[in-house]
Structures are given as C-alpha cells and as structure tokens.
Design an enzyme around this catalytic site. Sequence first.
Site, mmCIF file in Angstrom:
data_model
loop_
_atom_site.group_PDB
_atom_site.id
_atom_site.type_symbol
_atom_site.label_atom_id
_atom_site.label_comp_id
_atom_site.label_asym_id
_atom_site.label_seq_id
_atom_site.Cartn_x
_atom_site.Cartn_y
_atom_site.Cartn_z
ATOM 1 N N LYS A 292 -3.904 60.010 42.903
ATOM 2 C CA LYS A 292 -2.979 60.212 41.798
ATOM 3 C C LYS A 292 -3.732 60.004 40.484
ATOM 4 O O LYS A 292 -4.421 59.007 40.298
ATOM 5 C CB LYS A 292 -1.818 59.221 41.917
ATOM 6 N N GLU A 378 18.030 55.278 49.508
ATOM 7 C CA GLU A 378 19.195 54.731 48.816
ATOM 8 C C GLU A 378 20.284 54.282 49.770
ATOM 9 O O GLU A 378 20.948 53.261 49.540
ATOM 10 C CB GLU A 378 19.745 55.773 47.839
ATOM 11 N N ARG A 406 23.444 59.444 46.258
ATOM 12 C CA ARG A 406 22.906 59.668 47.597
ATOM 13 C C ARG A 406 23.377 58.596 48.580
ATOM 14 O O ARG A 406 23.136 58.714 49.778
ATOM 15 C CB ARG A 406 21.383 59.704 47.538
#
Length: 661
Positions: A292, A378, A406
Amino acid sequence: MPDQPVIDSGLTLHRYPLLASIDSPADLRALPEHLLSAVANELRGFLVDTVAETGGHLAAGLGVVELTIGLHYVFETPFDRLVWDVGHQAYPHKILTGRRDRMRTLRQQGGLSGFPKRSESDYDCFGVGHSSTSISAALGMALAAQRLGERRDVVAIIGDGALSAGMAFEALNHAGSMDIDLVVILNDNEMSISPPVGAITNHLARLLSGKFYTTMREGSKTALRGMPQLRHLVGRWEEHMKGMLMPSTLFEELGFNYIGPIDGHDVHAVVKTLRNIKEMPGQRFLHVVTQKGHGYEPAEGQPVTYHGVTPFDRRTGELRKGASKGPTYTQIFGGWLCDTAERDARLVGITPAMCEGSGLTQFAKRFPDRFFDVGIAEQHAVTLAAGMACDGLKPVVAIYSSFLQRAYDQLIHDVCLQDLDVTFAVDRGGLVGADGATHAGSFDLSFSRPLPKLIIMAPADENECRAMLRTAYEYPGPAIVRYPRGTGPGVAIDPMADALELGRGVVCRQGANIAILAFGSMVTPALQAAAALDATVANLRFVKPLDGALIEALATSHDLLVTVEENAIAGGAGSSVAEWLAEQGLTTPCVHLGLPDRYIEHAEHAQQLAECGLDAAGIEASVRAAFSRFDLHRLLPATESTPDPAMTSPRAVRQQGSGGG
C-alpha cells in the site's frame, strides 16, 4: 453520461508522454509489453500529482498500479468485466479509462466520483463504495453471461481487508459450487496471508497457471473419472503439495484453483500470469501481494495516514490542513469513551474496521484488552455487542451511519428485540461531502425510528453530544447517538455534563407565528433562518421518544410548524412529528424539510446543504413559500433581503399538511 467539467492537464502531462497517449485501454493494449514498466512509473507519478491537488484516496491506488495496467492490458475491457471492491483503489483505473483529463475534478461538485460509478463510465461495470461486494456482483455477471451465451471474462478484485467480511465468503462458497468461469484476484497489501514473495514464488505461480499444468490437471480429471478412489488420492496429493508451499488450501476447498502469490509490482509477472489465467477454465483465484502506497515514500511509510488525504505538498508529502475549528464530533466521542472507560471497567469498545475513522485510536492504545476491531463485519460487530451485553458488559459500538445499514437485522433481532444494553455511536449522520452518496448517512433516522425499545438522539452541538453519549450509556437498553461528520458550532465542552432527561427538548429562540422544530445538525441553520423570520426554534434533541408536550405547546401557539433534519424526509424525524400531531388531532399546518427523495452526489458539505435547501437561506425561502401557500404571508416580517413570498422556493422540499390543515 452527465455533463462534467474538463480540466486541462497539459501542464502535468508533458512529464508523462506515454500516459498522454493513452485515452483508453485499447491504446494501452497497442503498446509493446516492454514499455509497461515505464507506463507504471508515469501512472504512479500522475496519480500523486493529481491527488496532491484534490485530496482523496491515495495509498490504495498506488499499490495497484501494475495490477491495473496488467488487467486492462490482458482483458478486453469494457466487454470483459472488472469489478473493483470498495473502490478506493480505482483511481489508476479511472486514469486509464478515458478520465485522465478530469482527475482534477475528483470528488468535487459536478466532477468525477471518488468511486467506480456506472453512470460515469462504461468501464465502471458496478458501482461501489462499501466493501466486500465484488465477488457477489462478479458472479452475477458471470452467470448472466453464461445465460445469454456471451463469452466474456469477469474479474473481481478484492483486498485482504474486504475479504474479512462474511459476504465475500458467502460469494466464494456459492461460486465454488457452480460450473462457471470466474476470476477472483486477492490484492494482499498487508502481508496478512503470506510471507514476502520473490522470484521462486513468481516462477511457481506462472508454472501453476501455465498450459502444461492446466492441461495435466484437467486431463487427469477426465482420465480418472471412472476411478473415483484414485482420482481422490491424486487430488489430495496435489492439494497437499501446493499447501506446503503456499496458502492455497482454503480457496481450493471452496472450489477455486489457487494461483500465487505473485509480486504485484512486477508488471511483467502480472501480465504473464493473467494471460495464463485467461486461458484457464472454471473458478480461478489469483493471490497478488502488493504494498500500500508503493512508489511514494511518504505513503509507503504511513499507509494509514495516506489512505485518504487532504491536498498535500507533492515533494514533501506534508498534508495541507485548514485552520482548526475545534474538535470534531468523532474526537468528542473518542474523548468521552476513554473518560468513561476509566470510571467503568464494564465498558468495551467495538468497531468494524474503522478504528481511526470512528475515533477509537486512543481508546485502543489505553485499553487494548477492551478494544475489539472485528474487521469489515458489521453484522458480527452488532451481535458480538449483544452477546457481551447479555452477560454483564457495557458495549459501545462505534460505526458509520452508512455501515450500520449493513447490520440492520442484527440491530432489530439481536439487540432491540431483546432490549439489550448496547450504545451505538453513529458517526457520519447526514451528508458527508466529497465521499458522496455511497457514504452519506441519509437514512438512519428513518430505518431506526420504527424499532421498539430504541432511544434515538441527535446533538445540536459539541457539549450536547457529550451529554447524549452519557445519556445513552446510562440508559439500560439500546440507544443511538447520531452525529455528523466534522466539527460543530463551537460550543465549549463540559466533561462532567449531566445526562439528559429522556424525551425532553428545549426552546432555543422565542419568536412568533412560526415554530421551527430542528433536529441535531439543523439547529444552527434553523436559528440563522429564524432571525430573519422572527421564528421560534426548538431543539427537539430526541427523535425517539419525542417531546410531545413541547410539540403540543408549539402547535397551539403558532400558525405554522416546520421540521428540519439532515435525513431523508420519508420516514424521518419530521414524519414522527406529523404522526404525533395526527394522533392528537392537532391541525396546525406543518412543513417538512430534509433530504429529498434522491441521492445527493459528491460536493462540499455546504454545497450539498444548499442544494437540498437545508442551509439558512434555503430554510428561510422554504418557510416564506409555505406561508404564501397557506395564505399566512401577512404574518411574516418583511426584510429587504428576503425573497418575494409569492415566489415558489427553488429547492425541492416536500410539504405535508398535518391532519388536513
């Protein structure tokens, strides 16, 4: 495609001659392969240049430059489908697919979205913003192609963080059980699955994706079809040999042919492997290891900081920040959480992969044994909290409004139905500026208000946020404190603020004729509008339970009621007021202002509010228009700055007469 501004990037592109020649993936595919490394260098530099000006998501895109080039070089996009997960990493994809010269409009009003968006480009085959949807969507496209007889490749690109969500594994489980052609690419940028890779693993990946291995693998299945015991033995031998060298067993068990890991920054290895995979049948899983922030030193050293950035100095990497406006609501929550944890050992903090974004960084450092980051899960986060509450802990779930969507069934079934003591700190309630419609908390008041036993609060300022968090925590049942992104109006915070009396609002300004009933972030612009209207303003504080006594007093002493909220009008706080008025038989005319029945696209937050008529000017204009409709304009104070009351408000607002008034 809607008209969007085009910004000339010639001043930058003269440094990137190869990239300047690429107006579509077809142009990229026309280049000889030996130039792809140079294209990657230019693409990475151009990405840093543009995001340094606009802000946005940077580190993830830097990590997939070579992978993005390889995908568009090997596959015939847009006929072949590339489904990006989350979308944070899709900026290089945008640059290569005809949007290079509009990158300086990124996340601005009328400009490019920060995420893939179907209405923006044919190359964006699926709109995203939330994680872990790519494999499900790609499988759906592959099944559609199979059903319609279209021989196209479908590729899902998912990060290792997004792979932590249950939805991703549900899709892998389903796809692996079918006779379908599908490619799933795991972008592993945290080294969370495999050790570092090099020439040996790259060679092994190319070997396992090559024609010889594929022919032997598929041929053995045919030859051994009549000898199930021997076929099983050979299959187990192959699996264990691969499992000794790489993390393949899980994906093989799910029905995928695992290839990798490969170095995602070796563009030639990526292209070679993708070409081999393209010729393979069935379900293929390619494991690509990336870094990253790769290629830009500040982002390599601080990938979390440079995941999403404000504009910055391209040479030094220094982020440009505006003048401090005081603590954000997120920071207020983080401070309250640490202070409360010091006093109550039962408190635990839970977040679905949003430690930094939800303000739990200090809590995680100070109370590591009481901090639970469950990953992008979630549903699990909410039910985990429910289980903790069953046996004596006091869980606080820190979650974005758009992510609580969600876990709606878990909120209903696992928490509210059982009346469990769980506090929800719901961040990003309302509009969120540049992140746009995918991350806007437009619906939480509407979807949470019908749930029995749930308390819902919305603070008007910083100190009220602190008091509401205490109120929610001390309430022995499920409670939501819903607050906006960013800073408040600048009210001083009392760390010892008392809990609020449940279901009680407060009058902030006494006026005549008009009463504005404001919720949360709308109290400040309502007060500004009220000054020109000589209106009463009430801060209702509680969406549930409502302060019925206050509403009745205002309805019987004013000619018009106006509710204002930064939530969808349909089913929101204003609807709750209208329902209450109807139950009481009160017929005072009532106007509801809030988010209209459409998605609000990315722009600055102030621009979004103005578009919806929720800034002070918009509220005033809508009230004057309503008074004209109800023939009450004679009661309004006249000012030089106010519009003609006979004019219709240009903002899209929904009016509703209460009780037929």
